[in-house]
Design a protein around this motif. Structure first.
Motif, PDB file in Angstrom:
ATOM      1  N   LEU A 245       5.545   1.829  -1.884  1.00 29.53           N
ATOM      2  CA  LEU A 245       4.590   2.915  -1.654  1.00 29.53           C
ATOM      3  C   LEU A 245       3.431   2.851  -2.653  1.00 29.53           C
ATOM      4  N   LEU A 246       3.738   2.532  -3.907  1.00 27.75           N
ATOM      5  CA  LEU A 246       2.676   2.467  -4.915  1.00 27.75           C
ATOM      6  C   LEU A 246       1.755   1.277  -4.674  1.00 27.75           C
ATOM      7  N   ASP A 247       2.313   0.163  -4.238  1.00 25.67           N
ATOM      8  CA  ASP A 247       1.468  -0.985  -3.893  1.00 25.67           C
ATOM      9  C   ASP A 247       0.526  -0.636  -2.743  1.00 25.67           C
ATOM     10  N   SER A 248       1.071   0.050  -1.748  1.00 24.80           N
ATOM     11  CA  SER A 248       0.248   0.458  -0.604  1.00 24.80           C
ATOM     12  C   SER A 248      -0.813   1.468  -1.032  1.00 24.80           C
ATOM     13  N   ALA A 249      -0.446   2.389  -1.920  1.00 27.18           N
ATOM     14  CA  ALA A 249      -1.404   3.382  -2.417  1.00 27.18           C
ATOM     15  C   ALA A 249      -2.534   2.714  -3.192  1.00 27.18           C
ATOM     16  N   ALA A 250      -2.199   1.698  -3.982  1.00 26.50           N
ATOM     17  CA  ALA A 250      -3.227   0.972  -4.739  1.00 26.50           C
ATOM     18  C   ALA A 250      -4.185   0.245  -3.802  1.00 26.50           C
ATOM     19  N   ASN A 251      -3.667  -0.274  -2.690  1.00 24.92           N
ATOM     20  CA  ASN A 251      -4.530  -0.951  -1.724  1.00 24.92           C
ATOM     21  C   ASN A 251      -5.401   0.033  -0.952  1.00 24.92           C
ATOM     22  N   ASP A 252      -4.881   1.236  -0.700  1.00 23.64           N
ATOM     23  CA  ASP A 252      -5.653   2.231   0.036  1.00 23.64           C
ATOM     24  C   ASP A 252      -6.868   2.712  -0.752  1.00 23.64           C
ATOM     25  N   ASP A 253      -6.725   2.823  -2.053  1.00 19.55           N
ATOM     26  CA  ASP A 253      -7.836   3.283  -2.897  1.00 19.55           C
ATOM     27  C   ASP A 253      -8.128   2.224  -3.949  1.00 19.55           C
TER      28      ASP A 253
END
Length: 318
Positions: free
Chosen positions: A147-155
């Motif tokens: 989830l944190l990897d995906s969050a970093a990619n989103d923003d």
């Protein structure tokens, strides 16, 4: 200490008020009865907000932001009131249809850009960080990192998810009895990515120094020299970004001691003690009724820094 700032402010306010009164007196008899203290007070208030913003609160905080624009609106309204009877012509702006179409297109493009590059990425990233917090509370750490990897990619502009990912790797390393140094390398990777997005945050470098110290403990002393050198560089970067933090100075001095850099250790221990002493003097001035000083550094670290400083100064040749 208490009366002089008030005196200076009142003198400045009086000078501005007198200046506006004289200007209006020269403009004609009709303006002699107009009060000038309100615009002067509003103007001084705006300057006070902006100056205080440099040392204490942030202008973008909702309460401060609202106050600033409210005072500015009052100042503009006062100016319009003063000029309502002035003999000034009315300007009418006429725009062609093509200009209107272009204006609407530019406005829509700005809204689109804001939604896609500012609002939506932040909302998505924040939502996933919240989900990661919930997953962490239930012990599902594999899901947390995804989830944190995906969050970093989103923003791609925010370091928040990457910094949190690094903290979780460090925590997992500690919970696993410090048996898996690979977790520290993952934390280092996340922190470096966070630094690439925000290189002014001192906490990233402080945590990076901690990681390097932990990595030095996983190898032999001879092999750990390179990690200690990296820890010193990271801690130096943290101090460079927050030179008034006595705690960072103490940690940097400790690392310098491990490297055998006695003079550097003395310098940073001394600076840490000076910072804490200055803070304590200021605390006693502000709160003379308080018998016990609330230490920023902490009593244990303060005494440790003084003890190490004295010991190193005795060892160092004159």
């Amino acid at each position: 200490l208490y009366l002089m700032p008030v005196f200076v402010f009142l003198v400045g306010l009086l000078l501005v008020a007198i200046g506006q009164s004289r200007r209006r007196a020269l403009a004609g008899p009709a303006e002699k009865d107009r009060r000038s203290v309100i615009p002067a007070a509003l103007f001084a208030g705006l300057i006070g907000i902006l100056v205080h913003n440099l040392t204490d609160f942030a202008l973008f905080e909702p309460g401060v932001f609202t106050t600033f624009w409210t005072v500015l609106a009052c100042l503009i309204a006062t100016s319009l009131r003063d000029n309502e009877n002035a003999d000034c012509g009315t300007i009418h702006l006429e725009s062609r249809p093509i200009i209107r179409i272009l204006s609407v297109a530019v406005g829509l493009a700005a809204i689109f850009a804001y939604l896609n590059y500012a609002l939506i990425p932040v909302v998505r990233s924040t939502g996933k960080i919240h989900k990661a917090d919930l997953a962490a509370s239930s012990g599902r750490f594999d899901l947390v990192h995804d989830l944190l990897d995906s969050a970093a990619n989103d923003d791609p502009l925010s370091p928040a998810a990457l910094a949190l990912d690094a903290r979780l790797h460090i925590r997992s390393y500690e919970l696993n009895q410090k048996q898996n140094p690979e977790l520290l390398l993952m934390a280092e990777h996340s922190l470096k990515a966070a630094i690439s997005r925000n290189s002014v945050e001192f906490k990233h470098f402080e945590r990076l120094a901690t990681i390097y110290i932990m990595l030095a403990e996983t190898v032999t002393p001879s092999d750990g020299v390179s990690w200690i050198d990296k820890a010193f560089d990271a801690a130096s970067e943290a101090v460079k970004r927050y030179p008034g933090n006595a705690g960072l100075r103490v940690e940097l001095a400790r690392i310098a001691e491990e490297q055998g850099k006695t003079q550097a250790a003395i310098e940073h221990y001394s600076k840490a003690v000076d910072i804490e002493d200055s803070y304590r003097d200021q605390f006693r001035t502000i709160y003379p009724e308080r018998e016990e000083v609330v230490s920023r550094l902490g009593e244990d670290k303060y005494l440790f820094a003084k003890d190490r400083l004295k010991s190193l100064q005795q060892q160092e040749p004159p």
